[in-house]
Design a protein around this motif. Structure first.
Motif: not given
Length: 151
Positions: A111-119, A47-51, A133-135, A38-44
């Protein structure tokens, strides 16, 4: 001596059987992953990954299963080394997490989600749960699997 053996067996069975948490069905539109790794750069664009970042102590007694609700809508159950990918618009979200050890541990996190939240990492703790949020994806992420099984 028999009483000690009985007591040990009883406690062991209680610990290992009481840690099973009934799974919940997701009401979110979960996304498949096709790139490996999984490539984190694809998350924008939301699109958020929760693990589930459960540690070794929770994995050995099956208390690592976490049921996740976002704004009272079930996301599903994340077992250790599992993840889900969803879309969330920017804003504040209430994450409700439940894991079962000797009893059910329930916690809520804003949790506050913004445009930079990915992980986002969710995990059980000894007395509650944690969501942050770890990103960044963990180093051993190649061992993780999507809760939507690939065909």
């Amino acid at each position: 001596m028999r009483l000690k053996i009985f007591f040990l067996l009883f406690i062991s069975s209680l610990l290992f059987s009481s840690c099973l948490l009934k799974p919940i069905q997701s009401e979110f539109s979960l996304q498949r992953t096709f790139s490996d790794p999984v490539i984190i750069g694809e998350f924008d664009n939301g699109k958020i990954l929760i693990y589930n970042g459960a540690g070794f102590n929770h994995k050995i007694d099956n208390s690592s299963f976490i049921n996740v609700w976002i704004n009272n809508k079930p996301l599903g159950q994340l077992m250790s080394n599992e993840f889900a990918i969803i879309y969330l618009l920017p804003g504040k979200y209430e994450f409700k997490l439940v894991h079962k050890d000797i009893k059910n541990f329930t916690s809520t996190h804003i949790i506050e989600i913004d445009k930079d939240t990915k992980v986002i990492c969710v995990k059980p703790t000894i007395t509650s749960n944690k969501a942050e949020i770890t990103n960044a994806i963990p180093n051993n992420f190649h061992l993780f699997r999507n809760i939507i099984r690939q065909k």
